[in-house]
Design a protein around this motif. Structure first.
Motif, mmCIF file in Angstrom:
data_model
loop_
_atom_site.group_PDB
_atom_site.id
_atom_site.type_symbol
_atom_site.label_atom_id
_atom_site.label_comp_id
_atom_site.label_asym_id
_atom_site.label_seq_id
_atom_site.Cartn_x
_atom_site.Cartn_y
_atom_site.Cartn_z
ATOM 1 N N UNK A 122 38.540 30.413 51.584
ATOM 2 C CA UNK A 122 38.419 29.978 50.191
ATOM 3 C C UNK A 122 36.997 30.182 49.673
ATOM 4 N N UNK A 123 35.998 29.873 50.511
ATOM 5 C CA UNK A 123 34.612 30.056 50.090
ATOM 6 C C UNK A 123 34.275 31.536 49.919
ATOM 7 N N UNK A 124 34.815 32.360 50.811
ATOM 8 C CA UNK A 124 34.597 33.797 50.675
ATOM 9 C C UNK A 124 35.230 34.311 49.392
ATOM 10 N N UNK A 125 36.411 33.785 49.064
ATOM 11 C CA UNK A 125 37.062 34.166 47.813
ATOM 12 C C UNK A 125 36.223 33.800 46.606
ATOM 13 N N UNK A 151 39.135 38.522 45.912
ATOM 14 C CA UNK A 151 39.102 37.079 45.690
ATOM 15 C C UNK A 151 40.509 36.518 45.516
ATOM 16 N N UNK A 152 41.334 37.229 44.765
ATOM 17 C CA UNK A 152 42.696 36.761 44.501
ATOM 18 C C UNK A 152 43.526 36.686 45.775
ATOM 19 N N UNK A 161 40.691 33.627 38.242
ATOM 20 C CA UNK A 161 40.382 34.900 38.902
ATOM 21 C C UNK A 161 41.476 35.919 38.618
ATOM 22 N N UNK A 162 42.723 35.478 38.677
ATOM 23 C CA UNK A 162 43.839 36.387 38.410
ATOM 24 C C UNK A 162 43.752 36.940 36.986
ATOM 25 N N UNK A 163 43.446 36.068 36.035
ATOM 26 C CA UNK A 163 43.367 36.522 34.651
ATOM 27 C C UNK A 163 42.201 37.482 34.452
#
Length: 407
Positions: A122-125, A151-152, A161-163
């Motif tokens: 999660x942190x890497x994302x 990241x997604x 992030x997706x948007x």
């Protein structure tokens, strides 16, 4: 690719707000800790073999000695034998890249950190997203999309992030990929029992337009159904008008809906409407739209459009009713109906449009105009019946009017 959706200032504004709210990862990093142990990551220690090389790199990074950093980075990478070594070197690589505002270096460091597996996924994302934000703000959309993708995958529940991934594709000239992202987001909202987020519908509409997708009308109407406003109507009808091959009657039907939904805003909007009316010799409606534009302080009585319209005659309602009785063709009756519509005699106009149909005007056009006139007359039930029957090339416009009636 031309953005048509005005409040995205809309699409771009959401990105700006999101990236502005996301603090840069590099700015969060503390001064690099002693190489024996990474601060904030208990148990992450470097090996004795790599310690001296890492310490030398750390000293150069803390001093921002850019001339020495590349060689010392390479030496530290070569000396690293454990994942902890590589993780610590990558952290220093990231810090150096942030100080140098080197987005390519930040992306490389993020990959190096991810490859070690030391930092939680999660942190890497989050790290990938924050570097992607910098690339997005620098208008490096293809590079930003690549990092938002990473990241997604690590944080699939992060809707922002997706948007932003979809927007990066769109602004980077890849509308089909942007549409695929928007479709995933909309489907996820629906599956969760929520109405689709408006930003995702905006993304879908603009992407479908740019990709020339046949799904444009579907997403446009989803947007209108869920978020009806003068802005969403204006944007959707503008996009449809730019994507459809409309004749003058189709344009007129759409402009009447733009007017009914409060979408006439600029001098160009009114001028386009008026020029179309003049082409059809629909002077009554041209006078009405000009008066509306002047009342809205968009056009003046001394404007070129005003001079042209004021030189054209207006027909009275009794004269138009009398003319309808002697009209020899459906086309003539259709134009008489238009003039009655322009005077606000919507119910009378609906009657004349049906007479035009009986005298040979194609049913989809006559029924579309009849339904529009009934809608403006306040006969929603009658308008719905007629508009529902409209087929062929006029069906899409009829669906927009039906959506308007439902709201």
């Amino acid at each position: 690719m031309k953005l048509l959706i005005s409040t995205a200032a809309g699409l771009a504004a959401l990105a700006a707000a999101t990236s502005a709210g996301a603090q840069a990862y590099g700015n969060r990093l503390p001064t690099a800790p002693a190489p024996a142990q990474a601060k904030g990551n208990e148990g992450v220690k470097v090996s004795a073999k790599a310690r001296n090389a890492i310490a030398a790199l750390q000293k150069a990074v803390n001093a921002n000695d850019r001339a020495q950093i590349p060689a010392l980075l390479a030496a530290a990478q070569a000396a690293s034998t454990t994942k902890e070594d590589r993780w610590f070197v990558a952290q220093l690589q990231l810090r150096a890249a942030v100080v140098a505002a080197d987005t390519a270096g930040m992306a490389a460091a993020a990959d190096a950190i991810a490859a070690t597996g030391v930092t939680p996924a999660a942190d890497t994302g989050n790290l990938y997203a924050e570097v992607a934000n910098k690339l997005y703000n620098a208008k490096q959309y293809a590079q930003a999309a690549a990092l938002y993708e990473k990241s997604a995958k690590l944080n699939p529940a992060n809707i922002d992030v997706q948007n932003l991934l979809g927007q990066s594709y769109l602004l980077g000239g890849q509308p089909a990929q942007a549409l695929a992202v928007a479709q995933r987001l909309i489907a996820a909202d629906i599956a969760a029992g929520r109405k689709p987020d408006e930003s995702n519908l905006r993304l879908a509409v603009q992407s479908a337009f740019d990709a020339k997708s046949p799904q444009l009308s579907d997403y446009a109407q989803q947007w209108l159904a869920n978020y009806p406003s003068a802005d969403s109507w204006r944007n959707n009808l503008l996009i449809y008008r730019n994507s459809a091959n409309l004749d003058e009657n189709g344009r007129l039907a759409l402009l009447r809906l733009t007017n009914a939904t409060g979408g006439l805003k600029t001098a160009e909007d009114y001028a386009n409407y008026i020029s179309g009316l003049l082409l059809l010799s629909n002077f009554n409606e041209a006078h009405a739209i000009l008066a509306q534009a002047i009342a809205a302080n968009v056009l003046t009585s001394s404007s070129p459009q005003a001079a042209t319209v004021n030189s054209k005659p207006k027909a009275s309602v009794p004269d138009l009713v009398a003319a309808a009785k002697t009209a020899q063709s459906g086309a003539a009756l259709l134009r008489i109906g238009d003039r009655l519509y322009g005077t606000g005699e919507y119910a009378k106009a609906a009657e004349i449009y049906q007479q035009a149909k009986a005298k040979g005007v194609d049913a989809p056009t006559a029924d579309l105009f009849t339904g529009i006139a009934l809608a403006r007359a306040g006969d929603k039930a009658g308008a719905k019946v007629v508009l529902t029957s409209v087929g062929g090339a006029r069906a899409a416009i009829a669906r927009y009017w039906l959506l308007y009636l439902g709201q």
